[in-house]
Design an enzyme around this catalytic site. Structure first.
Site, mmCIF file in Angstrom:
data_model
loop_
_atom_site.group_PDB
_atom_site.id
_atom_site.type_symbol
_atom_site.label_atom_id
_atom_site.label_comp_id
_atom_site.label_asym_id
_atom_site.label_seq_id
_atom_site.Cartn_x
_atom_site.Cartn_y
_atom_site.Cartn_z
ATOM 1 N N LYS A 27 1.228 0.222 5.433
ATOM 2 C CA LYS A 27 1.529 -0.786 4.412
ATOM 3 C C LYS A 27 2.419 -1.853 5.028
ATOM 4 O O LYS A 27 3.507 -1.552 5.533
ATOM 5 C CB LYS A 27 2.226 -0.129 3.218
ATOM 6 C CG LYS A 27 2.598 -1.128 2.132
ATOM 7 C CD LYS A 27 3.137 -0.458 0.904
ATOM 8 C CE LYS A 27 3.539 -1.500 -0.130
ATOM 9 N NZ LYS A 27 4.104 -0.871 -1.340
ATOM 10 N N LYS A 34 -3.015 -1.464 3.648
ATOM 11 C CA LYS A 34 -2.661 -2.422 2.607
ATOM 12 C C LYS A 34 -1.793 -3.534 3.160
ATOM 13 O O LYS A 34 -0.833 -3.216 3.855
ATOM 14 C CB LYS A 34 -1.896 -1.663 1.516
ATOM 15 C CG LYS A 34 -1.431 -2.530 0.372
ATOM 16 C CD LYS A 34 -0.561 -1.725 -0.524
ATOM 17 C CE LYS A 34 -0.009 -2.668 -1.571
ATOM 18 N NZ LYS A 34 0.995 -2.054 -2.372
HETATM 19 C C1 PBG Z 1 5.179 -0.613 -4.719
HETATM 20 C C2 PBG Z 1 3.896 -1.323 -4.572
HETATM 21 C C3 PBG Z 1 3.650 -2.673 -4.311
HETATM 22 C C4 PBG Z 1 2.280 -2.854 -4.367
HETATM 23 C C5 PBG Z 1 1.715 -1.608 -4.628
HETATM 24 N N1 PBG Z 1 2.723 -0.665 -4.718
HETATM 25 C C6 PBG Z 1 4.588 -3.808 -4.154
HETATM 26 C C7 PBG Z 1 5.440 -3.931 -2.976
HETATM 27 O O1 PBG Z 1 5.423 -3.120 -2.048
HETATM 28 O O2 PBG Z 1 6.223 -4.875 -3.009
HETATM 29 C C8 PBG Z 1 1.557 -4.152 -4.198
HETATM 30 C C9 PBG Z 1 0.237 -4.232 -4.849
HETATM 31 C C10 PBG Z 1 -0.338 -5.581 -4.961
HETATM 32 O O3 PBG Z 1 0.214 -6.604 -4.503
HETATM 33 O O4 PBG Z 1 -1.410 -5.659 -5.567
HETATM 34 N N2 PBG Z 1 5.926 -0.401 -3.595
#
Ligand code: PBG
Length: 328
Positions: free
Chosen positions: A200, A253
């Site tokens: 991520k 992601k």
């Molecule tokens: C929580 C999380 C996030 C997203 C999914 N889980 C936000 C982040 O890490 O700031 C982002 C999902 C999206 O942008 O569609 N940590």
């Protein structure tokens, strides 16, 4: 005059022949819909930055998921908006919070529909970071890794006890997959699947989500725990560690700017790979389409098929419903 021997255009002449040789076909089964659950009843509150998406109360989530299931979509991933937030994000572990309530309702009414619970504290902390904070030796404020991991493991058990089929840690703390696996197993929940957000990245494409989940960090950013977009060898190390700790499915992601990472992960490990088509990827397409600058349906399907072609077996996308309607 000489003619070319190879005539690839023969196989492109008609839709029938294009279908015959098509290598990648999207199915509703490939999709998981992200949904935002809030307290209350009869609430569908539109998210400004994500046209077509809303925060929904449990009863509305149920109606929404019935429709998703009828389109052949196998499941949804839930994000929660709690009544109150604090510094440690304790509401994430509240068995009566919106997420456990939605899980129970869904598993009662739609037992075959897969319910994924996103596991992270950022929707539950008043500062918006993914866990409780601590000051390091150098005086810097940072997320306390080990306290966060303990809380995540407790939250995962709460969601699994409510009936979640899948828990999906999205926090990027070190060691959380192993801690969640042993907490689940210790609670007699060994059949609960872990999808780890293994690679991520610290991405600008999460912008609209932070409005949706009311989880923008109050200060600083997430670069101290999420990955640097410049790295892909590191993604392979993250995936290897999460698989070692017990992840069943690994996620990359965002998806669109990281198709190479999806491809490397799939090639190297051969495990089920999920790709998250994130909020910013959704919103920029919606915005261009609303301006009449792009054909939304074609661009949506092109993006989704690219993720699958790159190696994703599962795509989490806010387009799930619209895309599934085009796949029938
Ligand atoms: C929580 C999380 C996030 C997203 C999914 N889980 C936000 C982040 O890490 O700031 C982002 C999902 C999206 O942008 O569609 N940590």
């Amino acid at each position: 005059m000489s003619y070319p021997v190879h005539r690839p255009r023969r196989l492109r002449r008609t839709e029938t022949i294009r279908r015959l040789v098509r290598e990648t076909v999207l199915r509703p089964d490939d999709l998981i819909a992200p949904l935002f659950v809030r307290p209350g009843e009869g609430i569908r509150k539109p998210i400004q930055a994500m046209p077509g998406c809303s925060q929904m109360s449990v009863d509305v989530i149920l109606t929404e998921c019935r429709e998703l299931a009828s389109l052949g979509i196998p499941g949804a991933i839930l994000f929660g908006l709690p009544k109150g937030k604090d510094a440690s994000g304790s509401a994430a572990c509240d068995p009566n919070g919106p997420v456990p309530a939605a899980i129970r309702a869904l598993k009662t009414d739609l037992p075959n529909f897969l319910v994924w619970a996103d596991v992270c504290l950022c929707e539950y902390t008043d500062h918006g970071h993914c866990g409780p904070l601590a000051k390091g030796r150098d005086g810097r404020t940072d997320v306390d890794n080990d306290r966060t991991v303990e809380a995540l493991a407790r939250a995962a058990v709460v969601y699994a006890e409510a009936g979640a089929d899948v828990v999906a840690p999205s926090d990027m703390m070190d060691g959380r997959v192993g801690a969640i696996r042993s907490a689940l197993d210790g609670a007699g929940l060994s059949d609960v699947v872990i999808v780890s957000y293994a690679a991520k990245y610290a991405s600008a494409f999460y912008g609209p989500f932070r409005e949706a989940a009311e989880s923008a960090p109050a200060f600083g950013d997430r670069r101290g725990y999420q990955m640097d977009p410049a790295n892909s060898d590191e993604a392979l190390r993250e995936v290897a560690a999460d698989l070692e700790e017990g992840a069943d499915i690994v996620m990359v992601k965002p998806a669109l700017a990281f198709l190479d990472v999806i491809h490397r992960v799939k090639e190297r490990f051969g495990v089920p790979v999920a790709a998250y088509n994130v909020s910013g990827e959704y919103s920029m397409l919606k915005a261009a389409a609303q301006n009449g600058w792009i054909d939304e349906e074609r661009a949506m399907l092109e993006i989704l098929v690219a993720m699958k072609r790159a190696g994703a077996d599962i795509i989490l996308t806010y387009f799930a419903k619209e895309a599934a309607k085009r796949m029938k």
